[in-house]
Design a protein around this motif. Structure first.
Motif, mmCIF file in Angstrom:
data_model
loop_
_atom_site.group_PDB
_atom_site.id
_atom_site.type_symbol
_atom_site.label_atom_id
_atom_site.label_comp_id
_atom_site.label_asym_id
_atom_site.label_seq_id
_atom_site.Cartn_x
_atom_site.Cartn_y
_atom_site.Cartn_z
ATOM 1 N N UNK A 44 27.081 -17.351 68.361
ATOM 2 C CA UNK A 44 26.706 -17.538 69.760
ATOM 3 C C UNK A 44 27.872 -17.834 70.676
ATOM 4 N N UNK A 45 28.949 -18.421 70.142
ATOM 5 C CA UNK A 45 30.096 -18.766 70.982
ATOM 6 C C UNK A 45 30.822 -17.523 71.519
ATOM 7 N N UNK A 46 30.544 -16.363 70.963
ATOM 8 C CA UNK A 46 31.167 -15.129 71.425
ATOM 9 C C UNK A 46 30.603 -14.630 72.744
ATOM 10 N N UNK A 47 29.542 -15.250 73.222
ATOM 11 C CA UNK A 47 28.892 -14.779 74.448
ATOM 12 C C UNK A 47 29.810 -14.889 75.667
ATOM 13 N N UNK A 48 30.684 -15.869 75.667
ATOM 14 C CA UNK A 48 31.579 -16.074 76.806
ATOM 15 C C UNK A 48 32.708 -15.048 76.864
ATOM 16 N N UNK A 49 32.968 -14.378 75.764
ATOM 17 C CA UNK A 49 34.071 -13.412 75.740
ATOM 18 C C UNK A 49 33.610 -11.967 75.952
ATOM 19 N N UNK A 50 32.338 -11.784 76.258
ATOM 20 C CA UNK A 50 31.823 -10.433 76.483
ATOM 21 C C UNK A 50 32.287 -9.952 77.854
ATOM 22 N N UNK A 51 32.854 -8.766 77.889
ATOM 23 C CA UNK A 51 33.385 -8.220 79.143
ATOM 24 C C UNK A 51 32.252 -7.800 80.082
ATOM 25 N N UNK A 52 32.598 -7.650 81.364
ATOM 26 C CA UNK A 52 31.619 -7.218 82.373
ATOM 27 C C UNK A 52 31.046 -5.844 82.004
ATOM 28 N N UNK A 53 31.923 -4.949 81.576
ATOM 29 C CA UNK A 53 31.489 -3.606 81.173
ATOM 30 C C UNK A 53 30.477 -3.687 80.030
ATOM 31 N N UNK A 54 30.778 -4.510 79.033
ATOM 32 C CA UNK A 54 29.857 -4.657 77.904
ATOM 33 C C UNK A 54 28.518 -5.227 78.364
ATOM 34 N N UNK A 55 28.565 -6.227 79.255
ATOM 35 C CA UNK A 55 27.312 -6.785 79.797
ATOM 36 C C UNK A 55 26.477 -5.700 80.462
ATOM 37 N N UNK A 56 27.109 -4.899 81.309
ATOM 38 C CA UNK A 56 26.385 -3.848 82.039
ATOM 39 C C UNK A 56 25.732 -2.876 81.051
ATOM 40 N N UNK A 57 26.494 -2.418 80.068
ATOM 41 C CA UNK A 57 25.956 -1.423 79.151
ATOM 42 C C UNK A 57 24.953 -2.018 78.165
ATOM 43 N N UNK A 58 25.124 -3.275 77.794
ATOM 44 C CA UNK A 58 24.124 -3.924 76.935
ATOM 45 C C UNK A 58 22.811 -4.125 77.696
ATOM 46 N N UNK A 59 22.904 -4.466 78.968
ATOM 47 C CA UNK A 59 21.694 -4.614 79.793
ATOM 48 C C UNK A 59 21.014 -3.263 79.972
ATOM 49 N N UNK A 60 21.797 -2.225 80.274
ATOM 50 C CA UNK A 60 21.220 -0.886 80.399
ATOM 51 C C UNK A 60 20.570 -0.441 79.082
ATOM 52 N N UNK A 61 21.217 -0.746 77.967
ATOM 53 C CA UNK A 61 20.653 -0.423 76.656
ATOM 54 C C UNK A 61 19.337 -1.171 76.445
ATOM 55 N N UNK A 62 19.288 -2.424 76.852
ATOM 56 C CA UNK A 62 18.056 -3.201 76.747
ATOM 57 C C UNK A 62 16.936 -2.612 77.589
ATOM 58 N N UNK A 63 17.277 -2.154 78.798
ATOM 59 C CA UNK A 63 16.274 -1.513 79.654
ATOM 60 C C UNK A 63 15.766 -0.220 79.019
ATOM 61 N N UNK A 64 16.680 0.551 78.435
ATOM 62 C CA UNK A 64 16.277 1.787 77.756
ATOM 63 C C UNK A 64 15.394 1.472 76.547
ATOM 64 N N UNK A 65 15.742 0.429 75.813
ATOM 65 C CA UNK A 65 14.926 0.018 74.662
ATOM 66 C C UNK A 65 13.534 -0.387 75.119
ATOM 67 N N UNK A 66 13.469 -1.182 76.170
ATOM 68 C CA UNK A 66 12.169 -1.605 76.688
ATOM 69 C C UNK A 66 11.319 -0.426 77.122
ATOM 70 N N UNK A 67 11.931 0.508 77.841
ATOM 71 C CA UNK A 67 11.201 1.701 78.282
ATOM 72 C C UNK A 67 10.736 2.517 77.074
ATOM 73 N N UNK A 68 11.607 2.645 76.078
ATOM 74 C CA UNK A 68 11.263 3.378 74.867
ATOM 75 C C UNK A 68 10.078 2.723 74.159
#
Length: 137
Positions: free
Chosen positions: A54-78
């Motif tokens: 869990x401590x790795x959450x602070x080191x996630x880049x902005x780009x990774x956040x954006x694409x992980x969120x988009x991936x989550x939205x795609x997963x939810x829609x799927x």
């Protein structure tokens, strides 16, 4: 080791389809998806805490956040579409169509990730597409 996890993923995905088809009987597909999502969230965060990552959450880049969120939205829609399809269709037809995601993923990987197609992957895409049509029609 990736192959073992990929096989396990396929087995659990198959179980997901069968268990969902049984469980969704008489339940709104959106509600069923929400219940499934809660279980997945608890399980995923349980693994994060169990593995102390869990401590790795602070080191996630902005780009990774954006694409992980988009991936989550795609997963939810799927999932929402998948559960609705399972509710109104036969699992033996819904699941093969859903697995066309393999073909779509290969095409998207070629276009956006610049991964190379091989003769083997092109033939595989054609066979998956043809096999899906054969199973559904």
């Amino acid at each position: 080791m990736w192959f073992v996890f990929a096989i396990l993923s396929a087995v659990f995905a198959a179980l997901t389809s069968i268990l969902a088809k049984i469980g969704i009987d008489g339940v709104n597909s959106n509600l069923a998806t929400a219940i499934r999502t809660i279980v997945v969230v608890v399980m995923a965060w349980g693994m994060v805490f169990l593995t102390h990552t869990g401590n790795g959450i602070m080191s996630i880049s902005r780009k990774s956040w954006v694409f992980l969120i988009l991936s989550g939205l795609a997963t939810g829609a799927s999932w929402l579409c998948y559960y609705r399809a399972l509710q109104i269709g036969e699992a033996s037809k819904v699941v093969p169509v859903d697995k066309l995601s393999v073909v779509i993923t290969l095409v998207l990987a070629f276009v956006f990730l610049h991964e190379q197609f091989s003769v083997k992957s092109i033939i595989g895409c054609i066979l998956i597409g043809a096999g899906t049509l054969f199973m559904v029609l």
